[in-house]
Structure formats: structure tokens, C-alpha cells
Write a protein that holds these residues in place. Structure first.
Motif, PDB file in Angstrom:
ATOM      1  N   SER A 144       0.833  -1.205   0.000  1.00 30.44           N
ATOM      2  CA  SER A 144       0.000   0.000   0.000  1.00 30.44           C
ATOM      3  C   SER A 144       0.865   1.251   0.000  1.00 30.44           C
ATOM      4  O   SER A 144       0.592   2.222  -0.716  1.00 30.44           O
ATOM      5  CB  SER A 144      -0.915   0.014   1.212  1.00 30.44           C
ATOM      6  OG  SER A 144      -1.806  -1.058   1.158  1.00 30.44           O
ATOM      7  N   ARG A 147       2.373   1.823  -3.433  1.00 27.94           N
ATOM      8  CA  ARG A 147       1.384   2.349  -4.372  1.00 27.94           C
ATOM      9  C   ARG A 147       1.178   3.849  -4.145  1.00 27.94           C
ATOM     10  O   ARG A 147       1.066   4.624  -5.094  1.00 27.94           O
ATOM     11  CB  ARG A 147       0.048   1.620  -4.202  1.00 27.94           C
ATOM     12  CG  ARG A 147       0.053   0.223  -4.749  1.00 27.94           C
ATOM     13  CD  ARG A 147      -1.315  -0.408  -4.642  1.00 27.94           C
ATOM     14  NE  ARG A 147      -1.190  -1.852  -4.667  1.00 27.94           N
ATOM     15  CZ  ARG A 147      -1.909  -2.680  -3.959  1.00 27.94           C
ATOM     16  NH1 ARG A 147      -2.845  -2.227  -3.171  1.00 27.94           N
ATOM     17  NH2 ARG A 147      -1.713  -3.973  -4.052  1.00 27.94           N
ATOM     18  N   GLU A 148       1.128   4.229  -2.867  1.00 21.12           N
ATOM     19  CA  GLU A 148       0.968   5.652  -2.560  1.00 21.12           C
ATOM     20  C   GLU A 148       2.161   6.444  -3.041  1.00 21.12           C
ATOM     21  O   GLU A 148       2.026   7.563  -3.548  1.00 21.12           O
ATOM     22  CB  GLU A 148       0.775   5.820  -1.041  1.00 21.12           C
ATOM     23  CG  GLU A 148      -0.573   5.364  -0.560  1.00 21.12           C
ATOM     24  CD  GLU A 148      -0.701   5.516   0.966  1.00 21.12           C
ATOM     25  OE1 GLU A 148       0.079   6.265   1.563  1.00 21.12           O
ATOM     26  OE2 GLU A 148      -1.603   4.877   1.533  1.00 21.12           O
ATOM     27  N   ARG A 149       3.343   5.888  -2.878  1.00 21.21           N
ATOM     28  CA  ARG A 149       4.561   6.583  -3.304  1.00 21.21           C
ATOM     29  C   ARG A 149       4.568   6.708  -4.835  1.00 21.21           C
ATOM     30  O   ARG A 149       4.942   7.748  -5.375  1.00 21.21           O
ATOM     31  CB  ARG A 149       5.779   5.792  -2.844  1.00 21.21           C
ATOM     32  CG  ARG A 149       7.020   6.635  -2.907  1.00 21.21           C
ATOM     33  CD  ARG A 149       8.252   5.962  -2.345  1.00 21.21           C
ATOM     34  NE  ARG A 149       7.988   4.739  -1.623  1.00 21.21           N
ATOM     35  CZ  ARG A 149       8.792   3.703  -1.598  1.00 21.21           C
ATOM     36  NH1 ARG A 149       9.925   3.741  -2.239  1.00 21.21           N
ATOM     37  NH2 ARG A 149       8.493   2.625  -0.921  1.00 21.21           N
ATOM     38  N   VAL A 150       4.126   5.650  -5.533  1.00 27.23           N
ATOM     39  CA  VAL A 150       4.086   5.712  -6.992  1.00 27.23           C
ATOM     40  C   VAL A 150       3.056   6.746  -7.441  1.00 27.23           C
ATOM     41  O   VAL A 150       3.281   7.515  -8.380  1.00 27.23           O
ATOM     42  CB  VAL A 150       3.754   4.308  -7.558  1.00 27.23           C
ATOM     43  CG1 VAL A 150       3.417   4.385  -9.033  1.00 27.23           C
ATOM     44  CG2 VAL A 150       4.929   3.375  -7.319  1.00 27.23           C
ATOM     45  N   ARG A 151       1.931   6.824  -6.760  1.00 27.97           N
ATOM     46  CA  ARG A 151       0.897   7.796  -7.110  1.00 27.97           C
ATOM     47  C   ARG A 151       1.371   9.218  -6.838  1.00 27.97           C
ATOM     48  O   ARG A 151       0.991  10.150  -7.532  1.00 27.97           O
ATOM     49  CB  ARG A 151      -0.380   7.521  -6.307  1.00 27.97           C
ATOM     50  CG  ARG A 151      -1.096   6.282  -6.756  1.00 27.97           C
ATOM     51  CD  ARG A 151      -2.329   6.067  -5.931  1.00 27.97           C
ATOM     52  NE  ARG A 151      -2.892   4.762  -6.179  1.00 27.97           N
ATOM     53  CZ  ARG A 151      -3.788   4.174  -5.450  1.00 27.97           C
ATOM     54  NH1 ARG A 151      -4.265   4.798  -4.386  1.00 27.97           N
ATOM     55  NH2 ARG A 151      -4.256   2.987  -5.754  1.00 27.97           N
ATOM     56  N   ALA A 152       2.172   9.364  -5.805  1.00 28.44           N
ATOM     57  CA  ALA A 152       2.665  10.695  -5.421  1.00 28.44           C
ATOM     58  C   ALA A 152       3.675  11.219  -6.458  1.00 28.44           C
ATOM     59  O   ALA A 152       3.789  12.429  -6.643  1.00 28.44           O
ATOM     60  CB  ALA A 152       3.315  10.650  -4.051  1.00 28.44           C
ATOM     61  N   HIS A 153       4.372  10.365  -7.135  1.00 33.84           N
ATOM     62  CA  HIS A 153       5.344  10.798  -8.151  1.00 33.84           C
ATOM     63  C   HIS A 153       4.645  11.051  -9.398  1.00 33.84           C
ATOM     64  O   HIS A 153       4.407  11.535 -10.244  1.00 33.84           O
ATOM     65  CB  HIS A 153       6.418   9.730  -8.377  1.00 33.84           C
ATOM     66  CG  HIS A 153       7.345   9.604  -7.191  1.00 33.84           C
ATOM     67  ND1 HIS A 153       8.243  10.570  -6.827  1.00 33.84           N
ATOM     68  CD2 HIS A 153       7.492   8.601  -6.274  1.00 33.84           C
ATOM     69  CE1 HIS A 153       8.906  10.182  -5.784  1.00 33.84           C
ATOM     70  NE2 HIS A 153       8.453   8.969  -5.420  1.00 33.84           N
TER      71      HIS A 153
END
Length: 153
Positions: A144, A147-153
Motif C-alpha cells: 500500500s 502504491r501511494e509513493r508511486v501515485r505521489a510521483h
């Protein structure tokens, strides 16, 4: 940062709730087992009461027979030999009762050990299950976060 703290607290609460549920199930299972053991012991107690009643009747009959033999012993020597045989039979019967009592005691002791082993294995199983769930949950949390880190980039 506060969200992580709230999520951690919620996760701890959920884990504790799951632990309580499994502990409750284990205790209910133990209660069923102990009830079964109690019923078994009650049955054994009833059987022993029946044997005691039969023994009492047999002893009463033996006493009556001994009185009758005592009255006839003055005139018949052969009756004395019969009394000796009755005494031997009563002695063997008492030995048999002692063997039954020892057998019942041994079965009760064996049951105690088995119950103890079941409880120990249940505790080990629950610990392993909790560890496995904790690892699985930690893995899900890492996924999770990624995924948040990927969405943040």
C-alpha cells in the motif's frame, strides 16, 4: 503523519480483536472438551456406584452364608472347607475391584495429560497463525505504501 498513527492504532485494535476472538474460540473448545471429560467421569462414577451396590449385596449374601455355615459347622466338617472357598472368592473379588479402581485412576491421569497437550498445541498453533497474519498484514502495508509513493510521483 497523523494518518499513519491513526492507522497503526486501528491496526493494533483490529489485531487485538482478532486475538480475542481466537482466544474465545479456543476457550469454548476447551470448555466442550472439559464438559466431555466431566460427563465421562460422571458415567464412571455411576458405574462405580453400581459396582458398590452389587458389592454390598454380595457382602450381605456372604455374611448370611457365613452365619449359616457357622451354625452347621459343628456337625459338618465339609462345610468349613466351603467357607474357606467363599473367603477366597471374596478376596479375589476385592482384588478385582482394586484393579478396576486402579484402571479408572490411570485413565483419568492419561486424560489430564492429553488435555494438557491439546492446550499446548492449540497455543502454538495460534501463535504461528498470529505471526503469519502479522507478516501478511505487514506485506500488504508495504504494498500500500509503495502504491501511494508511486501515485505521489
Amino acid at each position: 503523519m497523523q494518518i499513519i498513527l491513526y492507522l497503526s492504532v486501528a491496526l493494533i485494535a483490529i489485531a487485538f480483536f482478532v486475538l480475542v476472538i481466537y482466544l474465545s474460540k479456543t476457550l469454548k473448545s476447551l470448555q466442550v472438551t472439559l464438559t466431555s471429560v466431566s460427563n465421562t467421569l460422571t458415567g464412571l462414577e455411576k458405574q462405580l456406584n453400581g459396582v458398590t451396590t452389587e458389592t454390598t449385596l454380595l457382602l450381605q449374601k456372604t455374611n448370611a452364608l457365613a452365619e449359616d455355615i457357622q451354625l452347621k459347622a459343628e456337625s459338618l466338617n465339609s462345610v468349613v472347607d466351603a467357607v474357606k472357598d467363599v473367603g477366597t472368592t471374596v478376596s479375589k473379588f476385592n482384588g478385582t475391584l482394586q484393579n478396576i479402581t486402579n484402571s479408572v485412576d490411570q485413565q483419568v491421569e492419561e486424560s489430564k495429560e492429553k488435555i494438557s497437550q491439546i492446550i499446548q498445541w492449540s497455543n502454538i498453533f495460534l501463535e504461528l497463525k498470529d505471526k503469519w497474519q502479522a507478516r501478511k498484514q505487514a506485506k500488504n502495508e508495504l504494498n500500500s505504501k509503495e502504491r501511494e509513493r508511486v501515485r505521489a510521483h
